[in-house]
Design an enzyme around this catalytic site. Structure first.
Site, PDB file in Angstrom:
ATOM      1  CG  ASP A 224      -1.948   1.142   1.132  1.00 24.58           C
ATOM      2  OD1 ASP A 224      -2.807   1.087   0.227  1.00 24.58           O
ATOM      3  OD2 ASP A 224      -1.887   2.065   1.951  1.00 24.58           O
TER       4      ASP A 224
ATOM      5  CG  HIS B 104      -6.472   5.854   4.786  1.00 21.09           C
ATOM      6  ND1 HIS B 104      -6.788   5.167   3.631  1.00 21.09           N
ATOM      7  CD2 HIS B 104      -7.654   6.168   5.362  1.00 21.09           C
ATOM      8  CE1 HIS B 104      -8.106   5.093   3.514  1.00 21.09           C
ATOM      9  NE2 HIS B 104      -8.643   5.699   4.550  1.00 21.09           N
TER      10      HIS B 104
END
Length: 233
Positions: free
Chosen positions: A7, A152
């Site tokens: 990610d 995040h």
């Protein structure tokens, strides 16, 4: 089979507008088992961060001021990703940013030259058509704890995505950690990682004497009522 769940976080949404990579997080799977090896790196983008992006990941230019630029960590990233199947949620986004950084760093190779890519978002849309398939929705659907995900963060999201991917494709991450402790490559504390700690070992509960005796009695009753010979091993 070696897989790397990956990610990233960026300065904004559009790579075509010159937005840059600011964080990459990866965890390694071998034969669908978490090994404990991971790559985590913050990157100085050399440009401003959109307010909307900063609100999502909480990473500021001040925090990134002393971090290396992508060219300084390029070889380490390529080495970690090389030969692996990359598992990425909405892969075109992350791969687009990674390829742009490789090109900017005068690297002739692109992601497809040293890794294959599987888009876990495409898998989820096939498995759950017509439903929300972002990471939070998949965690809720698959019973995966993501309560630490208040912001995040690339490494945190990669760890959660590994569990989601294994659950979606018939495996389980929490029971198959090979390495006793994580092997981290350039893992740094940041806005999201400071809020997150994952237990590394499962607690083993031994049955009591009464529970063992009750179990033996149940097996004896099943053996007596069975029409066939039973071997309980």
């Amino acid at each position: 089979m070696r897989q790397v769940v990956l990610d990233t976080e960026t300065t904004g949404l559009e790579v075509r507008e010159g937005h840059r990579l600011i964080e990459i997080g990866c965890v390694e799977l071998i034969d669908r088992k978490l090994t404990g090896r991971q790559l985590h790196q913050y990157i100085n983008p050399g440009r401003t961060i959109d307010e909307g992006a900063e609100a999502v990941h909480g990473i500021t230019l001040e925090f990134l001021a002393d971090k290396p630029d992508f060219s300084a960590v390029k070889e380490e990233i390529i080495e970690f990703l090389s030969g692996a199947e990359l598992i990425i949620h909405n892969a075109s986004f992350d791969v687009g940013f990674l390829n742009a950084e490789l090109k900017r760093a005068r690297e002739r190779r692109r992601i497809a030259d040293f890794s294959t890519v599987t888009d876990s978002l495409a898998l989820a849309r096939t498995k759950y058509p017509g439903q929300k398939n972002n990471l939070d929705a998949l965690c809720k659907r698959l019973g995966i704890d993501n309560t630490a995900r208040t912001l995040h963060g690339a490494l945190l999201d990669a760890e959660i995505l590994a569990e989601v991917y294994l659950a979606m494709t018939g495996g389980q991450a929490s029971l198959v950690l090979d390495a006793p402790e994580s092997t981290k490559i350039h893992s740094e504390q940041g806005p999201a990682s400071e809020q997150y700690a994952r237990p590394e070992r499962l607690r083993i509960l031994e049955p009591t004497y009464e529970e063992r005796e009750a179990h033996r009695a149940m097996l004896a009753r099943l053996t007596e009522t069975s029409e066939h010979e039973v071997d309980w091993g």
